[in-house]
Design a protein around this motif. Structure first.
Motif, PDB file in Angstrom:
ATOM      1  N   ASN A 157       0.807  -1.224   0.000  1.00 25.27           N
ATOM      2  CA  ASN A 157       0.000   0.000   0.000  1.00 25.27           C
ATOM      3  C   ASN A 157       0.837   1.269   0.000  1.00 25.27           C
ATOM      4  OD1 ASN A 157      -2.496  -1.181  -0.205  1.00 25.27           O
ATOM      5  ND2 ASN A 157      -2.792  -1.349   1.998  1.00 25.27           N
ATOM      6  N   PHE A 207      -1.209  -5.299  -1.920  1.00 31.03           N
ATOM      7  CA  PHE A 207      -2.183  -4.200  -1.975  1.00 31.03           C
ATOM      8  C   PHE A 207      -3.485  -4.629  -1.296  1.00 31.03           C
ATOM      9  CE2 PHE A 207      -0.400  -4.049  -6.542  1.00 31.03           C
ATOM     10  CZ  PHE A 207       0.655  -3.242  -6.190  1.00 31.03           C
ATOM     11  N   THR A 208      -4.244  -3.656  -0.814  1.00 35.23           N
ATOM     12  CA  THR A 208      -5.618  -3.965  -0.405  1.00 35.23           C
ATOM     13  C   THR A 208      -6.580  -3.352  -1.423  1.00 35.23           C
ATOM     14  OG1 THR A 208      -5.475  -2.117   1.141  1.00 35.23           O
ATOM     15  CG2 THR A 208      -5.197  -4.310   2.062  1.00 35.23           C
ATOM     16  N   GLU A 211      -7.563   0.489  -1.835  1.00 32.41           N
ATOM     17  CA  GLU A 211      -6.423   1.318  -2.232  1.00 32.41           C
ATOM     18  C   GLU A 211      -6.072   1.052  -3.703  1.00 32.41           C
ATOM     19  OE1 GLU A 211      -6.859  -0.045   0.726  1.00 32.41           O
ATOM     20  OE2 GLU A 211      -6.901   1.859   1.810  1.00 32.41           O
ATOM     21  N   THR A 317      -2.335  -2.342   9.342  1.00 32.81           N
ATOM     22  CA  THR A 317      -2.893  -0.995   9.236  1.00 32.81           C
ATOM     23  C   THR A 317      -3.054  -0.406  10.645  1.00 32.81           C
ATOM     24  OG1 THR A 317      -5.096  -1.914   9.354  1.00 32.81           O
ATOM     25  CG2 THR A 317      -4.175  -1.604   7.146  1.00 32.81           C
TER      26      THR A 317
END
Ligand code: NAP
Length: 390
Positions: A157, A207-208, A211, A317
């Motif tokens: 991210n 990655f999420t 995003e 996160t």
């Protein structure tokens, strides 16, 4: 019930970022009588939320409102501009407090370990993001005046954060708190291509979904990917949430593969299976390494409790840190049980307290209001300290 403050345990939390605040929150939920000092080397609290979260993700930064509430509690003190090793030693902390929580995060860019990494056009993401975010130790950013092609190394991210901030138009950054000089430098740069480079395949990217999907909604940039690289599936052996996250990434990337490179002023290329073995001048005008972080050596010993990234490494996160910090807070409470109170003078040196931080905050928000932004950060150490003093 009135509590005699001299008759309770004192806990120091070193590092006033999210993990530190969540640890304070966890402690106070079970032991509202505790006296807690949140110590930070910066004159400003909130750590990664202020210096690391991308300046256009104001929703993520809103978590600080919870932390602000903690600072209004009478037995919670913020102590900014206090550096352990300079103003107070770890030994003094251990002697003065009944427990010490270490929430110092990880603030050193991990190295690729390849030739060319130290060339001046190669920047670690910590340094780069700290510049965007007005960290007073990183006031000088890269010269973007001739930067057309950017290589962003890493598939997490943070790679998306830096690519997105470069790719967004000035209008899209209009409600951010990017420092004006960085915003102006990006707006004036002749950017045409941003390559986000993964050493493994798209099915392994970290990655999420939200995003990654955001990269497909940028006004002046089009996200593209080579369909041939996307003929893979999410690893079946992964636990279900991971598999679903990766499957979602693949679906989003397949959408990007239908886009036309060059159809907007900037093309964001997702490039996979490209391990970096060296960096040479020529291919990119700027390289940003987004491959994780390292911490400094931390003290160990009785009554010292690491938390957050300092404990687990640079993953997770901000909400991940809440549960982790609350669990550590319970360990601290168990440790304090039946432990004799430390006596002695207040160990905390004079510092920027919560009122000092509020003066900085007020000045920044007022400057921001003049140009329609959430805040304009003060980035000079002396100005920060003078403003805190009022
Ligand atoms: P990350 O998610 O761990 O990603 C690091 C990336 O660097 C991985 O793709 C990794 O590839 C790659 N990498 C590592 N060493 C490499 C090398 N030598 N050569 C090439 N690539 C290399 O870490 P991050 O992006 O720094 O983010 C840190 C944490 O903060 C993550 O948990 C992230 O989700 C979180 N975060 C969240 C947000 C948000 O929610 N908006 C924003 C920013 C950060 P491999 O997989 O092959 O190792």
């Amino acid at each position: 019930m009135l509590i005699d403050a001299s008759m309770t345990h004192r806990v120091a939390i070193v590092g006033a970022g999210p993990s530190g605040f969540y640890a304070a929150d966890g402690l106070l939920r079970t032991r509202p009588d505790l006296r807690i000092d949140l110590i930070d080397r910066l004159p400003t609290p909130f750590g990664l939320v202020r210096a690391g979260v991308a300046p256009d993700h104001q929703g993520t930064k809103a978590v600080v409102r919870q932390f602000e509430r903690l600072l209004t509690q009478p037995d919670v003190r913020f102590a900014g501009n206090v550096e352990i090793g300079r103003d107070l030693s770890w030994g003094e902390l251990q002697a003065g407090y009944d427990a010490v929580i270490v929430a110092t995060g990880m603030v050193i860019d991990r190295k690729l370990g390849v030739p060319g990494e130290d060339l001046p056009f190669v920047w670690g993401s910590w340094k780069f993001v700290a510049w965007l975010n007005g960290h007073p130790d990183f006031r000088q950013g890269p010269d973007l005046s001739a930067v057309r092609k950017v290589g962003v190394i890493g598939n997490g991210n943070v790679a998306l954060d830096v690519a997105r901030v470069l790719a967004k138009s000035p209008e899209e950054m209009g409600k951010s708190d990017i420092v004006p000089e960085a915003g102006e430098a990006i707006a004036a740069a002749p950017l045409t291509d941003i390559c986000i480079i993964g050493r493994r395949g798209p099915e392994q990217a970290s990655f999420t979904g939200n995003e990654l999907a955001e990269m497909g909604r940028l006004s002046r940039a089009v996200a593209v990917a080579d369909p041939a690289a996307l003929a893979v599936e999410a690893p079946t052996g992964d636990p279900t949430p991971e598999r679903l996250r990766k499957a979602k990434n693949l679906e989003i990337l397949r959408g990007f593969s239908k886009n036309v490179p060059g159809s907007k002023p900037i093309t964001v290329h997702f490039v996979f299976n490209r391990p970096i073995t060296r960096i040479e001048p020529g291919e990119f005008d700027l390289v940003l390494t987004c491959i994780g972080y390292e911490g400094v050596e931390l003290p160990k010993g009785e009554g010292i409790f690491p938390v957050g990234w300092a404990k687990r490494g640079p993953t997770g996160t901000i909400p991940t840190n809440r549960g982790d910090s609350h669990a550590v807070a319970q360990q601290v409470i168990a440790w304090l049980k039946d432990r004799d109170l430390k006596s002695g003078p207040d160990p905390l040196p004079l510092s920027v307290d919560a009122d000092g931080w509020r003066r900085i905050d007020k000045a920044e928000v007022a400057s921001g209001a003049r140009i329609g932004r959430p805040r304009v950060k003060l980035t000079d150490w002396k100005v920060l300290l003078d403003t805190a003093e009022g």
